[in-house]
Design a protein around this motif. Structure first.
Motif, mmCIF file in Angstrom:
data_model
loop_
_atom_site.group_PDB
_atom_site.id
_atom_site.type_symbol
_atom_site.label_atom_id
_atom_site.label_comp_id
_atom_site.label_asym_id
_atom_site.label_seq_id
_atom_site.Cartn_x
_atom_site.Cartn_y
_atom_site.Cartn_z
ATOM 1 N N ILE A 198 -3.775 4.733 -0.464
ATOM 2 C CA ILE A 198 -4.592 5.194 0.660
ATOM 3 C C ILE A 198 -4.467 6.711 0.748
ATOM 4 O O ILE A 198 -3.361 7.242 0.834
ATOM 5 N N GLY A 199 -5.608 7.382 0.696
ATOM 6 C CA GLY A 199 -5.598 8.834 0.757
ATOM 7 C C GLY A 199 -6.893 9.369 1.322
ATOM 8 O O GLY A 199 -7.796 8.607 1.682
ATOM 9 N N HIS A 200 -6.955 10.677 1.387
ATOM 10 C CA HIS A 200 -8.127 11.363 1.903
ATOM 11 C C HIS A 200 -8.860 12.052 0.754
ATOM 12 O O HIS A 200 -8.300 12.250 -0.316
ATOM 13 N N ASP A 201 -10.097 12.435 1.009
ATOM 14 C CA ASP A 201 -10.851 13.137 -0.028
ATOM 15 C C ASP A 201 -10.646 14.655 0.072
ATOM 16 O O ASP A 201 -11.563 15.439 -0.058
ATOM 17 N N ARG A 202 -9.405 15.016 0.251
ATOM 18 C CA ARG A 202 -9.025 16.426 0.294
ATOM 19 C C ARG A 202 -9.050 16.995 -1.123
ATOM 20 O O ARG A 202 -8.702 16.292 -2.082
ATOM 21 N N PRO A 203 -9.415 18.257 -1.268
ATOM 22 C CA PRO A 203 -9.452 18.859 -2.609
ATOM 23 C C PRO A 203 -8.137 18.723 -3.375
ATOM 24 O O PRO A 203 -8.151 18.413 -4.572
ATOM 25 N N LEU A 204 -7.000 18.922 -2.710
ATOM 26 C CA LEU A 204 -5.722 18.831 -3.405
ATOM 27 C C LEU A 204 -5.417 17.401 -3.838
ATOM 28 O O LEU A 204 -4.886 17.179 -4.933
ATOM 29 N N THR A 205 -5.771 16.434 -3.030
ATOM 30 C CA THR A 205 -5.558 15.031 -3.400
ATOM 31 C C THR A 205 -6.386 14.686 -4.628
ATOM 32 O O THR A 205 -5.876 14.088 -5.588
ATOM 33 N N ILE A 206 -7.638 15.073 -4.616
ATOM 34 C CA ILE A 206 -8.533 14.783 -5.744
ATOM 35 C C ILE A 206 -8.037 15.473 -7.010
ATOM 36 O O ILE A 206 -7.985 14.864 -8.089
ATOM 37 N N LYS A 207 -7.640 16.728 -6.890
ATOM 38 C CA LYS A 207 -7.125 17.483 -8.036
ATOM 39 C C LYS A 207 -5.870 16.821 -8.607
ATOM 40 O O LYS A 207 -5.715 16.688 -9.818
ATOM 41 N N ALA B 225 0.837 -1.188 0.000
ATOM 42 C CA ALA B 225 0.000 0.000 0.000
ATOM 43 C C ALA B 225 0.877 1.245 0.000
ATOM 44 O O ALA B 225 1.973 1.243 0.536
ATOM 45 N N VAL B 226 0.363 2.277 -0.622
ATOM 46 C CA VAL B 226 1.074 3.554 -0.689
ATOM 47 C C VAL B 226 0.167 4.628 -0.082
ATOM 48 O O VAL B 226 -0.986 4.771 -0.488
ATOM 49 N N PHE B 227 0.683 5.369 0.888
ATOM 50 C CA PHE B 227 -0.047 6.487 1.465
ATOM 51 C C PHE B 227 0.177 7.703 0.564
ATOM 52 O O PHE B 227 1.316 8.117 0.354
ATOM 53 N N LEU B 228 -0.894 8.227 0.028
ATOM 54 C CA LEU B 228 -0.792 9.244 -1.015
ATOM 55 C C LEU B 228 -0.578 10.660 -0.510
ATOM 56 O O LEU B 228 0.104 11.447 -1.158
ATOM 57 N N ASP B 229 -1.200 10.995 0.594
ATOM 58 C CA ASP B 229 -1.228 12.411 0.959
ATOM 59 C C ASP B 229 -0.903 12.674 2.422
ATOM 60 O O ASP B 229 -1.576 13.456 3.084
ATOM 61 N N ASN B 230 0.159 12.037 2.913
ATOM 62 C CA ASN B 230 0.627 12.367 4.261
ATOM 63 C C ASN B 230 1.027 13.835 4.335
ATOM 64 O O ASN B 230 0.930 14.458 5.383
ATOM 65 N N ASN B 231 1.500 14.372 3.217
ATOM 66 C CA ASN B 231 1.801 15.801 3.090
ATOM 67 C C ASN B 231 0.821 16.386 2.088
ATOM 68 O O ASN B 231 0.654 15.836 0.996
ATOM 69 N N ASN B 232 0.194 17.472 2.431
ATOM 70 C CA ASN B 232 -0.782 18.109 1.553
ATOM 71 C C ASN B 232 -0.051 19.025 0.569
ATOM 72 O O ASN B 232 -0.133 20.243 0.636
ATOM 73 N N ASP B 233 0.695 18.382 -0.349
ATOM 74 C CA ASP B 233 1.542 19.088 -1.300
ATOM 75 C C ASP B 233 1.442 18.376 -2.644
ATOM 76 O O ASP B 233 1.596 17.150 -2.717
ATOM 77 N N THR B 234 1.173 19.124 -3.698
ATOM 78 C CA THR B 234 0.965 18.528 -5.017
ATOM 79 C C THR B 234 2.133 17.648 -5.448
ATOM 80 O O THR B 234 1.929 16.527 -5.915
#
Length: 66
Positions: A33-42, A1-10
């Motif tokens: 694995i990530g969150h439904d944060r706007p930056l992650t989705i974008k 598994a890869v954690f996608l957005d531990n840092n909220n940085d593009t």
């Protein structure tokens, strides 16, 4: 598994998505694995063409469990 957005940085999220892509190609599947944060989705939307070019499809985790 890869954690996608531990840092909220593009750029960080892009690096993690590329790691996920590499892992998926190597193992025939991988879990991101990530969150439904706007930056992650974008960022995922920006990366979709790269996944498509590599022949990797994004699906819900429930589709991998059969």
């Amino acid at each position: 598994a890869v954690f996608l957005d531990n840092n909220n940085d593009t750029e960080y999220i892009k690096l993690q998505l590329r790691q996920l892509l590499t892992l998926a190609k190597k193992r025939k599947s991988a879990v991101g694995i990530g969150h439904d944060r706007p930056l992650t989705i974008k960022t995922i939307a920006l990366m979709l063409p790269e996944f498509q070019r590599e022949g990797v499809e994004l699906v819900y985790a429930s589709e991998l469990v059969k």
